[in-house]
Design a protein around this motif. Structure first.
Motif, mmCIF file in Angstrom:
data_model
loop_
_atom_site.group_PDB
_atom_site.id
_atom_site.type_symbol
_atom_site.label_atom_id
_atom_site.label_comp_id
_atom_site.label_asym_id
_atom_site.label_seq_id
_atom_site.Cartn_x
_atom_site.Cartn_y
_atom_site.Cartn_z
ATOM 1 N N GLU A 1 30.336 68.312 22.128
ATOM 2 C CA GLU A 1 30.861 67.333 22.491
ATOM 3 C C GLU A 1 30.845 66.085 21.390
ATOM 4 O OE1 GLU A 1 33.657 67.134 23.768
ATOM 5 O OE2 GLU A 1 33.774 68.803 25.097
ATOM 6 N N PHE A 2 29.378 65.780 21.192
ATOM 7 C CA PHE A 2 29.119 64.526 20.585
ATOM 8 C C PHE A 2 29.350 64.600 19.103
ATOM 9 C CE2 PHE A 2 25.949 61.397 18.987
ATOM 10 C CZ PHE A 2 26.489 60.247 19.270
ATOM 11 N N PRO A 3 29.094 65.620 18.407
ATOM 12 C CA PRO A 3 29.564 65.776 16.893
ATOM 13 C C PRO A 3 30.973 65.945 16.725
ATOM 14 C CG PRO A 3 28.325 67.799 17.731
ATOM 15 C CD PRO A 3 28.214 66.702 18.812
ATOM 16 N N LEU A 4 31.912 66.567 17.937
ATOM 17 C CA LEU A 4 33.152 66.536 17.729
ATOM 18 C C LEU A 4 33.919 65.411 17.834
ATOM 19 C CD1 LEU A 4 35.744 68.648 17.672
ATOM 20 C CD2 LEU A 4 35.794 68.240 20.157
ATOM 21 N N SER A 5 33.267 64.197 18.330
ATOM 22 C CA SER A 5 33.842 62.924 18.445
ATOM 23 C C SER A 5 34.019 62.252 17.084
ATOM 24 C CB SER A 5 33.031 61.950 19.680
ATOM 25 O OG SER A 5 31.734 61.916 18.940
ATOM 26 N N LYS A 6 32.934 62.700 16.351
ATOM 27 C CA LYS A 6 33.001 62.105 14.915
ATOM 28 C C LYS A 6 34.405 62.819 14.293
ATOM 29 C CE LYS A 6 31.605 60.415 10.770
ATOM 30 N NZ LYS A 6 32.193 61.298 9.885
ATOM 31 N N ILE A 7 34.487 64.011 14.312
ATOM 32 C CA ILE A 7 35.637 64.751 13.514
ATOM 33 C C ILE A 7 36.730 64.226 14.233
ATOM 34 C CG2 ILE A 7 36.532 66.948 13.394
ATOM 35 C CD1 ILE A 7 33.924 68.168 13.494
ATOM 36 N N LEU A 8 37.036 63.856 15.331
ATOM 37 C CA LEU A 8 38.181 63.506 16.216
ATOM 38 C C LEU A 8 38.363 62.138 15.460
ATOM 39 C CD1 LEU A 8 37.953 64.768 19.535
ATOM 40 C CD2 LEU A 8 39.264 65.707 18.141
ATOM 41 N N ALA A 9 37.302 61.423 15.544
ATOM 42 C CA ALA A 9 37.524 59.939 15.025
ATOM 43 C C ALA A 9 38.096 59.896 13.672
ATOM 44 C CB ALA A 9 36.409 59.246 14.939
#
Length: 883
Positions: free
Chosen positions: A485-493
């Motif tokens: 979840e946390f690394p995905l938030s950077k990709i989504l950003a």
């Protein structure tokens, strides 16, 4: 002389109603000792509401003293057969009495008597010339006490809505007097109290008899005059039961109580008891309300948080592990103004008003330095906002919002004040308390209060970090947070910042095309109706369909006939006009929501920049807003056409799309370990045709017709969602019996699936939650609910969540791996959108072949299941062509 007002509360009854009113939030309502508090919370709300509304001068909350009363002496089975009281409710009852003490109210119970008898006795003792009486209860037993000076408020919904019983209301509702309520129960009985009543006599029949004869006793005086009937036979045979039932239903208004009306004077809240009680229960909103009501609370309620106003930035303001908060008042952080920034730790905090600090080189250096770690609340929001100012943001190590969401999806909250209170941290206000809401929302005139609020947010982030990291570890969710979840938030950003190009010119063309199409359909509707009318008026449409055209009335509303979609669907084959109306509505929605809606949100760069909400759904799926790009309807050609406007950002580039094939059924095969389901996927068979062959006994694949395959597909996906025979019958247009046969045969042919479903429901009932393959939890507070519908929905959710949630997790893992591969290969290809099981990219035409190889390889090998994963890809000049 002004009359007194006596409020009499049926304590057990409203407590029980309160418990179930907030039962869905059972796991959210716990204090720091683990005590469930949902009933206590709701009782507080109910009592506060009725006191505010009625302004009583005297109050008593009456309770049952035990499980046996004088009524058991002449009927042992009185109130027998009730389901066992939930332990989560029983543990709260002593605290409800403490709450009542804190609210400054008297409570009372009398051995061998019920709360009803205490209330009835006090209501009789009160002089009608001196007292008006209001009774609050969760059931209708007490309505027999209604008189000119006694009203009974019965809760009917949640904790705020009641039905007020007066003599006139009882007459209008039942055609009876209040006293006849007792006779009605004598005849019809009362299932909740196990009062038997007379066989085959329900409420309607009882009312009819009482309208004619007045009382139970008078019925028997005239029994010989009645015509011969089964009802007469039952009345004669069960006379003793009828009289006993009336006796059981009669409230004793002569109970030997030793509490007087003078004892019940209400003089307001006892703050010495109430404030510490609210603190113990973690009822911070009630504490806040005491403050807004002008009650001075102890100063220690909110500790002082020192801070420094950063008017000049110096290098010593930055350390290796600090928290950061960027303040914006609007939800859409792609456009919202930054009104303040704060950073620091528990030792020192700095606050800067506005966004000017983002232009400071020292501050930019700190933000960009990955060796200087930062903790934030909502990383994606923070990252995107900083990017708008050209500020690189590296070194983020923790997101409070994201962690709290994983720990309890039911309690997810994007207000740091409310979220913090859920973890027993109270030194930060809610945004609403500081900024207001609606049109009045804004930075407070007291700048010190504004600066303090930002500082408190930074401290909250710092304090909650330790609490949440420990909780993630305890629930075995650290890997889910840190690796997915946390690394995905950077990709989504990055995806949000990149956006996707939308051709406004093509949308304008569609706008004209759809307007013409709507006009054509509108004319067909008028031809069928034989007149023109306002097609967008449900009232006028109802008159045309149900009065002029005499179509069967399916449902009525308060304002007339229902013309909702579900109603029109049932009438589709009755008249051509209905199909035209449904077409009109579908295209009109596409026109307003997607054509006109998208035109409004195209940025100056020619793109739309959706926001992915990562902390909303119970299953872990992402949702898209401003605009919602996941809900563009593609079953209709008009809806699919919307995707024609979505194009690559450069000439000679292509849109590339890759979609997981039947991922949920593949996950089901893995989780259930069913041999036949696994066999079909391993052999690369058409899963729906394979299911059709097994369920319908077809030997050869070529004999599976499209219609039979469609039915098998409905069964497959129905099973995933725990569908009932009724639901399947509605989907397929078959009888409920046929649907039941389909489901039973499916379970016979796929026993592993049946075992999984039984096991996961049992596990949910034991634990109160279910998990995905990657330990994403979903709490199911209704899984043991006495209400069949609520319990059944929770059971279906228990079955589906590990499947749907695991599928969502797998796609997220694939996104992380694809992003890594694209960076390693130094490709220009960019991930643009995630739409359910589909990923959408843009890339130079020269990279498409490589992109397809990478994406399909990653998606099909992201995780190892007992069956293969399959990704289907497509390419085009627009998103429409690529699907």
């Amino acid at each position: 002389m002004k009359k007194n007002k006596l409020l009499l509360v049926d304590g057990n009854s409203i407590a029980f109603r309160a418990f179930f009113a907030l039962y869905n939030s059972l796991e959210r309502f716990k204090n720091k000792q683990g005590l469930h508090t949902n009933a206590i919370y709701a009782v507080n709300t109910m009592l506060e509401n009725i006191v505010a509304e009625e302004q009583p001068t005297h109050i008593l909350v009456a309770f049952d003293a035990g499980n046996t009363t004088f009524r058991h002496e002449y009927f042992e089975d009185y109130k027998a057969g009730r389901e066992k009281t939930p332990s989560e409710f029983k543990e709260q009852m002593p605290y409800i009495r403490d709450l009542i003490d804190g609210l400054g109210m008297k409570h009372y119970e009398l051995l061998n008597y019920e709360a009803d008898d205490i209330i009835g006795t006090l209501a009789k003792q009160a002089d009608p010339e001196e007292f008006d009486i209001v009774v609050l209860s969760g059931d209708k037993d007490l309505t027999q006490l209604v008189s000119d000076n006694v009203t009974v408020n019965v809760t009917v919904k949640g904790v705020s809505e009641t039905e007020v019983y007066t003599p006139a209301h009882i007459k209008e509702k039942y055609g009876l007097t209040p006293q006849q309520i007792i006779d009605m129960k004598g005849l019809a009985g009362d299932q909740s109290d196990n009062i038997p009543g007379v066989t085959k006599i329900g409420e309607k029949t009882a009312i009819k008899l009482l309208t004619e004869y007045g009382t139970v006793e008078n019925i028997y005086e005239h029994i010989d005059d009645m015509k011969k009937s089964k009802m007469k036979e039952n009345l004669i045979k069960e006379k003793d039961i009828a009289l006993l039932s009336k006796k059981l239903a009669t409230i004793n208004v002569e109970a030997p109580i030793d509490v007087s009306l003078d004892d019940l004077k209400y003089e307001g809240k006892n703050l010495d008891k109430l404030v510490p009680f609210y603190k113990e229960m973690n009822f911070n909103s009630f504490l806040d309300k005491l403050g807004t009501d002008g009650i001075e609370l102890p100063a220690e309620d909110m500790a002082e948080v020192p801070y420094t106003l950063a008017e000049e930035i110096t290098s010593d303001m930055f350390e290796t592990d600090m928290s950061l908060y960027v303040e914006m008042l609007d939800d859409n952080y792609h456009t919202a103004d930054v009104i303040g920034i704060a950073w620091g730790n528990q030792e020192r905090i700095y606050v800067s008003e506005g966004s000017a600090v983002l232009e400071n080189q020292l501050f930019q250096n700190w933000l960009a330095d990955s060796s200087l770690t930062k903790k934030v609340f909502d990383f994606k929001r923070t990252y995107v906002a900083l990017n708008r100012f050209g500020a690189a943001f590296n070194g983020a190590k923790f997101d409070i919002l994201l962690a709290a969401y994983l720990l309890d999806t039911l309690g997810s909250n994007d207000d740091i004040g409310e979220l913090a209170s859920g973890f027993d941290y109270r030194d930060v206000d809610t945004d609403e308390a500081v900024y207001g809401k609606g049109v009045k929302k804004g930075v407070p005139a007291d700048k010190a209060a504004f600066h303090s609020h930002l500082a408190r947010k930074v401290k909250a982030i710092d304090v909650l970090y330790a609490t949440l990291t420990a909780a993630l570890e305890e629930k075995n969710q650290s890997e889910l947070f840190y690796d997915i979840e946390f690394p995905l938030s950077k990709i989504l950003a990055d995806m949000e910042i990149t956006g996707i190009t939308v051709q406004a010119s093509r949308l304008e063309e569609m706008k004209v095309e759809f307007a013409q199409r709507l006009h054509e359909i509108e004319q067909k509707v008028y031809e069928e109706a034989g007149e023109t009318f306002n097609l967008n008026s449900p009232k006028q449409l109802g008159v045309i369909l149900f009065e002029k055209m005499q179509l069967p009335v399916i449902k009525k509303t308060k304002t007339g006939y229902s013309t909702a979609v579900d109603v029109l669907e049932q009438l589709r084959d009755k008249a051509p006009i209905v199909d035209y109306i449904l077409q009109y509505r579908q295209i009109a929605k596409i026109q307003s929501t997607y054509v006109e809606g998208l035109l409004k949100v195209i940025f100056p760069d020619g793109k739309v920049h959706t926001r992915y909400i990562q902390t909303l759904t119970q299953t872990g799926r992402l949702s898209s807003v401003d605009p919602n790009l996941q809900n563009i309807p593609i079953r209709l050609e008009e809806g699919r056409k919307i995707r024609q406007a979505f194009v690559p950002r450069e000439k000679n580039w292509k849109i590339f799309s890759s979609d997981y094939s039947q991922i949920e059924l593949r996950v089901l095969a893995h989780i259930s370990d069913d041999e036949h389901l696994k066999e079909a996927f391993i052999a690369g068979q058409d899963i729906h045709a394979s299911t059709a062959m097994r369920v319908f006994g077809i030997e050869h694949a070529e004999d599976v017709t499209p219609n039979i395959r469609r039915q098998a597909k409905a069964v497959n996906f129905g099973i995933v969602y725990g569908i009932s025979d009724y639901g399947l019958s509605q989907n397929l247009g078959i009888s409920r019996k046929e649907a039941r046969t389909f489901i039973d045969t499916y379970f016979e042919k796929y026993p592993g699936v049946k075992k999984y479903m039984k096991d996961i429901v049992r596990e949910a009932k034991d634990k109160g939650y279910v998990e995905t393959l990657y330990h994403r939890r979903r709490y199911l507070p209704d899984i043991n609910n006495r209400n069949f519908n609520l319990r059944s929905f929770a059971e279906r959710t228990a079955i589906n969540t590990p499947i749907q949630g695991s599928a969502a997790d797998i796609l997220k893992i694939a996104m992380l791996m694809i992003d890594k591969r694209l960076r390693e290969e130094n490709m220009q290809a960019t991930m643009l959108l995630q739409v359910h099981d589909e990923l959408v990219f843009e890339a130079p035409e020269s990279e498409i072949e490589t992109l397809q190889t990478i994406v399909e390889d990653v998606m099909e090998n992201a995780v190892k299941l007992r069956v293969p994963l399959k990704a289907d890809s497509s390419i085009g000049d627009t998103w429409y062509e690529a699907k």
